[in-house]
Design an enzyme around this catalytic site. Sequence first.
Site, PDB file in Angstrom:
ATOM      1  N   LYS A 295     114.914  39.824 -34.873  1.00  0.00           N
ATOM      2  CA  LYS A 295     114.927  38.630 -34.022  1.00  0.00           C
ATOM      3  C   LYS A 295     116.342  38.314 -33.524  1.00  0.00           C
ATOM      4  O   LYS A 295     116.560  38.029 -32.342  1.00  0.00           O
ATOM      5  CB  LYS A 295     114.377  37.456 -34.839  1.00  0.00           C
ATOM      6  CG  LYS A 295     114.692  36.090 -34.314  1.00  0.00           C
ATOM      7  CD  LYS A 295     113.784  35.737 -33.162  1.00  0.00           C
ATOM      8  CE  LYS A 295     114.177  34.409 -32.561  1.00  0.00           C
ATOM      9  NZ  LYS A 295     113.122  33.765 -31.835  1.00  0.00           N
TER      10      LYS A 295
ATOM     11  N   HIS B 109     119.850  51.348 -10.704  1.00  0.00           N
ATOM     12  CA  HIS B 109     120.079  52.482 -11.598  1.00  0.00           C
ATOM     13  C   HIS B 109     119.040  52.422 -12.720  1.00  0.00           C
ATOM     14  O   HIS B 109     118.784  51.356 -13.256  1.00  0.00           O
ATOM     15  CB  HIS B 109     121.506  52.392 -12.172  1.00  0.00           C
ATOM     16  CG  HIS B 109     121.901  53.579 -12.993  1.00  0.00           C
ATOM     17  ND1 HIS B 109     121.337  53.823 -14.224  1.00  0.00           N
ATOM     18  CD2 HIS B 109     122.778  54.575 -12.761  1.00  0.00           C
ATOM     19  CE1 HIS B 109     121.864  54.933 -14.716  1.00  0.00           C
ATOM     20  NE2 HIS B 109     122.739  55.407 -13.841  1.00  0.00           N
TER      21      HIS B 109
ATOM     22  N   GLY C 100     121.996  27.961 -22.356  1.00  0.00           N
ATOM     23  CA  GLY C 100     121.503  26.836 -23.157  1.00  0.00           C
ATOM     24  C   GLY C 100     120.271  27.219 -23.947  1.00  0.00           C
ATOM     25  O   GLY C 100     119.939  28.392 -24.085  1.00  0.00           O
TER      26      GLY C 100
ATOM     27  N   CYS D 217     118.049  28.865 -28.787  1.00  0.00           N
ATOM     28  CA  CYS D 217     117.949  30.212 -29.366  1.00  0.00           C
ATOM     29  C   CYS D 217     119.178  31.066 -29.074  1.00  0.00           C
ATOM     30  O   CYS D 217     119.939  31.392 -29.966  1.00  0.00           O
ATOM     31  CB  CYS D 217     116.716  30.904 -28.818  1.00  0.00           C
ATOM     32  SG  CYS D 217     115.245  29.923 -29.084  1.00  0.00           S
TER      33      CYS D 217
ATOM     34  N   TYR E 161     117.890  23.080 -19.732  1.00  0.00           N
ATOM     35  CA  TYR E 161     118.669  24.311 -19.973  1.00  0.00           C
ATOM     36  C   TYR E 161     118.236  25.481 -19.110  1.00  0.00           C
ATOM     37  O   TYR E 161     119.001  26.424 -18.911  1.00  0.00           O
ATOM     38  CB  TYR E 161     118.687  24.678 -21.464  1.00  0.00           C
ATOM     39  CG  TYR E 161     117.493  25.479 -21.972  1.00  0.00           C
ATOM     40  CD1 TYR E 161     116.337  24.832 -22.411  1.00  0.00           C
ATOM     41  CD2 TYR E 161     117.535  26.861 -22.041  1.00  0.00           C
ATOM     42  CE1 TYR E 161     115.258  25.561 -22.888  1.00  0.00           C
ATOM     43  CE2 TYR E 161     116.471  27.603 -22.533  1.00  0.00           C
ATOM     44  CZ  TYR E 161     115.324  26.948 -22.942  1.00  0.00           C
ATOM     45  OH  TYR E 161     114.267  27.670 -23.415  1.00  0.00           O
ATOM     46  N   LYS E 162     116.980  25.418 -18.608  1.00  0.00           N
ATOM     47  CA  LYS E 162     116.550  26.453 -17.657  1.00  0.00           C
ATOM     48  C   LYS E 162     115.425  25.895 -16.798  1.00  0.00           C
ATOM     49  O   LYS E 162     114.921  24.794 -17.070  1.00  0.00           O
ATOM     50  CB  LYS E 162     116.126  27.732 -18.368  1.00  0.00           C
ATOM     51  CG  LYS E 162     114.865  27.613 -19.201  1.00  0.00           C
ATOM     52  CD  LYS E 162     114.449  28.994 -19.705  1.00  0.00           C
ATOM     53  CE  LYS E 162     113.127  28.932 -20.445  1.00  0.00           C
ATOM     54  NZ  LYS E 162     112.681  30.234 -20.900  1.00  0.00           N
TER      55      LYS E 162
ATOM     56  N   ARG F   6     118.191  21.024 -24.794  1.00  0.00           N
ATOM     57  CA  ARG F   6     119.033  21.333 -25.953  1.00  0.00           C
ATOM     58  C   ARG F   6     120.089  22.376 -25.575  1.00  0.00           C
ATOM     59  O   ARG F   6     119.766  23.371 -24.941  1.00  0.00           O
ATOM     60  CB  ARG F   6     118.162  21.853 -27.106  1.00  0.00           C
ATOM     61  CG  ARG F   6     117.440  20.722 -27.810  1.00  0.00           C
ATOM     62  CD  ARG F   6     116.536  21.235 -28.897  1.00  0.00           C
ATOM     63  NE  ARG F   6     115.417  21.972 -28.350  1.00  0.00           N
ATOM     64  CZ  ARG F   6     114.511  22.610 -29.090  1.00  0.00           C
ATOM     65  NH1 ARG F   6     114.622  22.601 -30.392  1.00  0.00           N
ATOM     66  NH2 ARG F   6     113.518  23.247 -28.522  1.00  0.00           N
TER      67      ARG F   6
HETATM   68  N1  SAJ Z   1     120.144  32.802 -18.644  1.00  0.00           N
HETATM   69  C1  SAJ Z   1     121.147  33.229 -17.805  1.00  0.00           C
HETATM   70  N2  SAJ Z   1     121.051  34.464 -17.249  1.00  0.00           N
HETATM   71  C2  SAJ Z   1     119.985  35.280 -17.487  1.00  0.00           C
HETATM   72  C3  SAJ Z   1     118.964  34.844 -18.340  1.00  0.00           C
HETATM   73  C4  SAJ Z   1     119.071  33.605 -18.910  1.00  0.00           C
HETATM   74  O1  SAJ Z   1     122.129  32.514 -17.561  1.00  0.00           O
HETATM   75  O2  SAJ Z   1     119.960  36.387 -16.931  1.00  0.00           O
HETATM   76  C5  SAJ Z   1     120.255  31.494 -19.317  1.00  0.00           C
HETATM   77  C6  SAJ Z   1     119.104  30.537 -19.025  1.00  0.00           C
HETATM   78  O3  SAJ Z   1     119.315  29.817 -17.860  1.00  0.00           O
HETATM   79  C7  SAJ Z   1     119.130  29.668 -20.255  1.00  0.00           C
HETATM   80  C8  SAJ Z   1     119.513  30.644 -21.356  1.00  0.00           C
HETATM   81  O4  SAJ Z   1     120.152  31.719 -20.705  1.00  0.00           O
HETATM   82  O5  SAJ Z   1     120.113  28.657 -20.167  1.00  0.00           O
HETATM   83  C9  SAJ Z   1     118.369  31.141 -22.194  1.00  0.00           C
HETATM   84  O6  SAJ Z   1     117.217  31.340 -21.415  1.00  0.00           O
HETATM   85  P1  SAJ Z   1     116.157  32.519 -21.631  1.00  0.00           P
HETATM   86  O7  SAJ Z   1     115.042  32.261 -20.702  1.00  0.00           O
HETATM   87  O8  SAJ Z   1     116.833  33.816 -21.547  1.00  0.00           O
HETATM   88  O9  SAJ Z   1     115.702  32.412 -23.141  1.00  0.00           O
HETATM   89  P2  SAJ Z   1     115.131  31.220 -24.066  1.00  0.00           P
HETATM   90  O10 SAJ Z   1     116.262  30.676 -24.862  1.00  0.00           O
HETATM   91  O11 SAJ Z   1     114.293  30.262 -23.319  1.00  0.00           O
HETATM   92  O12 SAJ Z   1     114.172  32.096 -25.033  1.00  0.00           O
HETATM   93  C10 SAJ Z   1     114.727  33.174 -25.791  1.00  0.00           C
HETATM   94  C11 SAJ Z   1     113.863  34.428 -25.569  1.00  0.00           C
HETATM   95  N3  SAJ Z   1     114.530  35.604 -26.127  1.00  0.00           N
HETATM   96  C12 SAJ Z   1     114.659  36.747 -25.426  1.00  0.00           C
HETATM   97  O13 SAJ Z   1     114.274  36.878 -24.290  1.00  0.00           O
HETATM   98  C13 SAJ Z   1     115.311  37.883 -26.133  1.00  0.00           C
HETATM   99  C14 SAJ Z   1     112.495  34.237 -26.221  1.00  0.00           C
HETATM  100  O14 SAJ Z   1     111.740  35.436 -26.134  1.00  0.00           O
HETATM  101  C15 SAJ Z   1     112.667  33.818 -27.691  1.00  0.00           C
HETATM  102  O15 SAJ Z   1     111.408  33.584 -28.299  1.00  0.00           O
HETATM  103  C16 SAJ Z   1     113.461  32.528 -27.722  1.00  0.00           C
HETATM  104  O16 SAJ Z   1     114.744  32.786 -27.161  1.00  0.00           O
HETATM  105  C17 SAJ Z   1     113.595  32.089 -29.173  1.00  0.00           C
HETATM  106  O17 SAJ Z   1     112.856  31.178 -29.587  1.00  0.00           O
HETATM  107  O18 SAJ Z   1     114.365  32.705 -29.906  1.00  0.00           O
END
Ligand code: SAJ
Length: 428
Positions: A207, A245, A258, A261, A324-325, A332
């Site tokens: 994880k 690529h 944000g 996780c 956060y997204k 959070r």
């Molecule tokens: N973000 C970026 N650039 C990107 C992708 C995301 O800036 O290319 C930012 C988002 O805007 C956000 C943050 O990263 O602020 C996290 O967003 P996210 O959608 O990537 O992930 P989370 O935190 O909503 O959920 C993640 C997921 N983990 C992975 O994809 C590896 C989810 O599958 C997990 O279950 C979750 O964490 C968790 O509970 O751990």
Amino acid sequence: SKITVFGLGHIGLPTAALFANSGLQVTGVDINKRTIEYVNKGKTPIMEPGLDELVKKAVESGKLTATDDGIAASKDSRIKIVIVPTPVDEFKKSDLSAVESACKTIAKALNKDDLVIIESTTPPKTCENIVIPILEESGLKAGNDFGVAYTPERALPNNTIYEMTHNARVIGGINEKSADTAVSLYEHITKGKIIKVNDLITAEMVKLMENTYRDTNIALSNELAKVCEKLGIDAIEAIAAANHHPRVNIHTPGPGVGGHCLSIDPYFIVEIAEQEGIESTLIKNARAINDGMPGHVAEIVVNTLNDVGKQINDSKVGILGVAYKGNVADARETPAKPLIELLLEEGFDVYAHDPHTSSDLIKYFGAEPVSMEEVLKCDCVVLITDHDEYKSITPDMIENKIFVCTRPILNPDEFKMEGVIFKGIGRL
Ligand code: SAJ
């Protein structure tokens, strides 16, 4: 078979509801009275698509009930699942108090042949060094008298129900029997592949590796974006080209990372590595790069206003989105919070809008909550969250013609053609 789920939060509640709707009898345990009241009325205090109907169905069928009496619920069930939060403290060390407290409750009501499953995200070795010793306070021996399994939840917020029922699931056990029982249990709720790994610690690490992979990749894209800005390269165009690529997948740069996780889990690896005498430089630097992005956004705002000769003290900055997204209400660890603080320190008047979060939250962050129209009238408009509501913004809506769009959801050329100064992360 009766199941007790400890923790009815973003992951615990959908998990409990899915098990209940699969026909198993489930008791959800939470320390929050409001959560218990909501759930027992068939409602959910959490915003997640599809969750309302799922909880309603589970409660109406009598298969899901909620209580704060963890001991009574535990005594009555053969399977206990722990899905409580594991945040980091101010020193970025794991705070496992909720897991410890749930395990203490379980230890008071553990029966022979029970299975305890941990889903909370934990630093590797937590099952071995913390969970099992607490459970053994019951007088029973882990592995012999009761089973232990670890299975991390990996569903994406805003698509939780689909991913929970379709993603692959990783399960590790203290022994074969624990892992096998957990596998047959989760087969009730997922169509996804179930991957049995060697032991508890491997499942814990998987994880953390996933979220760290994503956080470090976002840091890489943020660093590349900053270099592109200096070189006059549109990073979004360059990344899209690079990603053709077959072995490259550069993530999307943005205002920072944000959520509860990605901005937390990498620290669990840093912590355990330190205990083993290793410094996780890459992971730590990635965190620092991502945490530095709100500062970079503030710098773009200041420089852009300076370039057009506007005085900071007389300028209003309007923020679009504090979640956060995109399309979530969750704020959070949102980069919007440090950004608002930095802009206030600079001396700006800061206004903000978010269609999904409350005005109280915006006030708590220090900004003035206003409508989207009001934000668009500010001297500088800063888009932080990629909510769908913002995808139809057009150049004429940016009244003072200065737009810092930190997510690649709008076409810069359209804005520039209409005389808007369009800035972004990795934009020209
Ligand atoms: N973000 C970026 N650039 C990107 C992708 C995301 O800036 O290319 C930012 C988002 O805007 C956000 C943050 O990263 O602020 C996290 O967003 P996210 O959608 O990537 O992930 P989370 O935190 O909503 O959920 C993640 C997921 N983990 C992975 O994809 C590896 C989810 O599958 C997990 O279950 C979750 O964490 C968790 O509970 O751990």
